[in-house]
Scaffold this motif. Structure first.
Motif, PDB file in Angstrom:
ATOM      1  N   HIS A 215       0.795  -1.237   0.000  1.00  0.00           N
ATOM      2  CA  HIS A 215       0.000   0.000   0.000  1.00  0.00           C
ATOM      3  C   HIS A 215       0.825   1.284   0.000  1.00  0.00           C
ATOM      4  O   HIS A 215       0.338   2.321  -0.416  1.00  0.00           O
ATOM      5  CB  HIS A 215      -0.936   0.012   1.219  1.00  0.00           C
ATOM      6  N   PHE A 218       1.319   3.490  -3.380  1.00  0.00           N
ATOM      7  CA  PHE A 218       0.289   4.304  -4.047  1.00  0.00           C
ATOM      8  C   PHE A 218       0.514   5.778  -3.716  1.00  0.00           C
ATOM      9  O   PHE A 218       0.887   6.127  -2.589  1.00  0.00           O
ATOM     10  CB  PHE A 218      -1.111   3.894  -3.579  1.00  0.00           C
ATOM     11  N   ASP A 222      -1.272   8.811  -8.538  1.00  0.00           N
ATOM     12  CA  ASP A 222      -1.936   7.598  -9.068  1.00  0.00           C
ATOM     13  C   ASP A 222      -3.450   7.798  -9.051  1.00  0.00           C
ATOM     14  O   ASP A 222      -4.152   7.436  -9.994  1.00  0.00           O
ATOM     15  CB  ASP A 222      -1.634   6.366  -8.189  1.00  0.00           C
ATOM     16  N   ILE A 223      -3.940   8.370  -7.952  1.00  0.00           N
ATOM     17  CA  ILE A 223      -5.399   8.541  -7.823  1.00  0.00           C
ATOM     18  C   ILE A 223      -5.890   9.567  -8.853  1.00  0.00           C
ATOM     19  O   ILE A 223      -6.920   9.373  -9.502  1.00  0.00           O
ATOM     20  CB  ILE A 223      -5.794   8.977  -6.375  1.00  0.00           C
ATOM     21  N   ALA A 237      -9.932   2.917  -0.885  1.00  0.00           N
ATOM     22  CA  ALA A 237      -8.569   2.491  -0.542  1.00  0.00           C
ATOM     23  C   ALA A 237      -8.481   1.954   0.877  1.00  0.00           C
ATOM     24  O   ALA A 237      -9.324   2.253   1.730  1.00  0.00           O
ATOM     25  CB  ALA A 237      -7.617   3.680  -0.693  1.00  0.00           C
ATOM     26  N   CYS A 241      -2.604   2.868   3.140  1.00  0.00           N
ATOM     27  CA  CYS A 241      -2.077   3.775   2.101  1.00  0.00           C
ATOM     28  C   CYS A 241      -1.687   5.104   2.749  1.00  0.00           C
ATOM     29  O   CYS A 241      -2.273   5.509   3.766  1.00  0.00           O
ATOM     30  CB  CYS A 241      -3.145   4.079   1.062  1.00  0.00           C
ATOM     31  N   CYS A 249      -9.390   9.740  -2.072  1.00  0.00           N
ATOM     32  CA  CYS A 249     -10.345   8.665  -2.401  1.00  0.00           C
ATOM     33  C   CYS A 249     -11.758   8.960  -1.898  1.00  0.00           C
ATOM     34  O   CYS A 249     -11.968   9.868  -1.103  1.00  0.00           O
ATOM     35  CB  CYS A 249      -9.854   7.343  -1.810  1.00  0.00           C
ATOM     36  N   VAL A 273      -8.189   0.331  -4.346  1.00  0.00           N
ATOM     37  CA  VAL A 273      -6.756   0.614  -4.226  1.00  0.00           C
ATOM     38  C   VAL A 273      -6.218  -0.206  -3.049  1.00  0.00           C
ATOM     39  O   VAL A 273      -6.169   0.249  -1.907  1.00  0.00           O
ATOM     40  CB  VAL A 273      -6.523   2.130  -4.046  1.00  0.00           C
ATOM     41  N   GLY A 294      -6.510  -1.111 -10.226  1.00  0.00           N
ATOM     42  CA  GLY A 294      -5.631  -0.068  -9.694  1.00  0.00           C
ATOM     43  C   GLY A 294      -5.032  -0.656  -8.439  1.00  0.00           C
ATOM     44  O   GLY A 294      -5.084  -0.049  -7.375  1.00  0.00           O
ATOM     45  N   CYS A 295      -4.507  -1.884  -8.566  1.00  0.00           N
ATOM     46  CA  CYS A 295      -4.132  -2.648  -7.368  1.00  0.00           C
ATOM     47  C   CYS A 295      -2.684  -3.115  -7.417  1.00  0.00           C
ATOM     48  O   CYS A 295      -2.045  -3.037  -8.463  1.00  0.00           O
ATOM     49  CB  CYS A 295      -5.055  -3.860  -7.243  1.00  0.00           C
TER      50      CYS A 295
END
Ligand code: 13P
Ligand code: SF4
Length: 349
Positions: A215, A218, A222-223, A237, A241, A249, A273, A294-295
């Motif tokens: 995590h 990220f 990215d988001i 998520a 993270c 998010c 995520v 998106g993992c």
């Protein structure tokens, strides 16, 4: 595992026959959008043998939400997040627990069931958080902040749990911090879970520099890119993270918190995520929701597979043990946590 496969092939019928296909058809119906037929021919005989053998050997399979769909939907008796699995471990009737997850989860099951046999199919299934801190580190923090309670994420060794006051998971972290009678709390070892919790409480949180390798990579960028690529998608998520990711998010929660959110909200499109198996597992239960990738993959969780689960049942390995003196202290920290979350049940498969 090649040698093991050869032995398993001699002991068990691992051919994809018409009978195996028929017996596993209900399970395949559930996962057919996620597992191609060509792969199913390999998994189905293993699933049938595991399900037969676990009954014969009085074993129960507890599987974390990050396990592959063939384990999660194929052989697990109970699935859930870390807290739910720990609670379920206090209730199992069977003599043997097979933990499909990482080592700290198997250790937690053992702490709660000292008289039972707890097996993990691959004891190398570790965790970057668990390996980030030692009991000596915790004692040094205690010396630096005398009287400050220590809340320890379950993603730690039993030895670390043994020198702390209470455990937490991502689903109860805030409740536990708020429930402590202290304005300052040490929350270890995940700096991001600690920072994300700190944003929701007035208490001062002291943390440790640990991170989940899955995590922590990220980023807010990215988001942003995901939002541009999928303008209508919801993005959710895990709180391991970084804070900038959580802030960007639509929702954040434990693995089961994320699953429940998707089941309740039913967004047309969603990005989870977190670890990649989450989307595969929940997709089977939420028709109409499209899961966009998106993992990241957790290499530790992925050490567990159907072959080593069958091997584990066949050989009674690898047994998880905890030194009784450490176990008694660590159990106290886990039990104090469980008493905060009695209502959070694992899902019976
Ligand atoms: P939860 O299932 O408790 O959210 O934990 C996530 C995790 O990283 C377990 O390894
Ligand atoms: Fe550890 Fe992260 Fe893997 Fe969970 S996902 S087991 S926290 S490395």
């Amino acid at each position: 595992m090649d040698e093991a496969r050869a032995i398993l092939s001699k002991e068990y019928d691992l051919k994809f026959t018409k009978a195996v296909e028929k017996e596993t058809a209900d399970i395949y119906e559930h996962v057919k959008d996620r597992i191609p037929e060509i792969e199913w021919q390999f998994y189905a005989p293993l699933i049938r043998e595991i399900n037969r053998l676990k009954r014969e050997k009085d074993a129960v399979i507890l599987a974390h939400n990050y396990q592959t769909p063939q384990i999660f939907h194929g052989v697990a008796d109970f699935v859930g997040d870390s807290l739910q699995l720990a609670i379920e471990a206090t209730k199992v009737q069977q003599q043997t627990i097979i933990q499909c997850g990482v080592h700290f989860m198997a250790e937690t099951s053992k702490l709660l069931n000292p008289e039972k046999t707890v097996l993990i199919p691959d004891s190398r299934a570790g965790c970057s958080l668990a390996s980030s801190i030692t009991p000596e580190d915790v004692m040094a923090m205690r010396a630096q902040y005398p009287g400050v309670p220590v809340v320890t994420y379950v993603n730690t060794s039993a030895a670390v749990k043994a020198v702390t006051d209470i455990c937490c998971t991502s689903s109860n972290a805030l409740d536990i911090v708020e429930g402590l009678d202290s304005d300052t709390v040490m929350m270890i070892p995940d700096q991001y879970l600690a920072q994300n919790t700190a944003k929701k409480t007035k208490k001062k949180i002291i943390t440790w520099a640990g991170a989940c390798e899955v995590h922590e990579t990220f980023t807010a960028k990215d988001i942003e890119e995901l939002r541009q690529a999928y303008p209508t998608a919801k993005i959710i998520a895990h709180p391991e993270c970084p804070t900038e990711v959580i802030d960007a998010c639509d929702f954040s929660g434990s693995t089961s918190g994320m699953i429940n959110w998707v089941k309740t909200e039913r967004p047309a499109n969603v990005v989870m995520v977190t670890e990649c198996s989450m989307s595969d597992n929940v997709a089977a239960e939420t028709p109409g929701v499209q899961f966009l990738k998106g993992c990241n993959i957790c290499p530790h969780m992925k050490r567990i597979n159907l072959e080593n689960v069958l091997w584990s049942l066949h050989t009674g390995t690898e047994e998880v043990t905890v030194d009784p003196e450490i176990a008694e202290k660590a159990r106290g920290a886990v039990e104090r946590m469980i008493n905060f979350g009695k209502d959070k049940q694992a899902t019976k498969k």
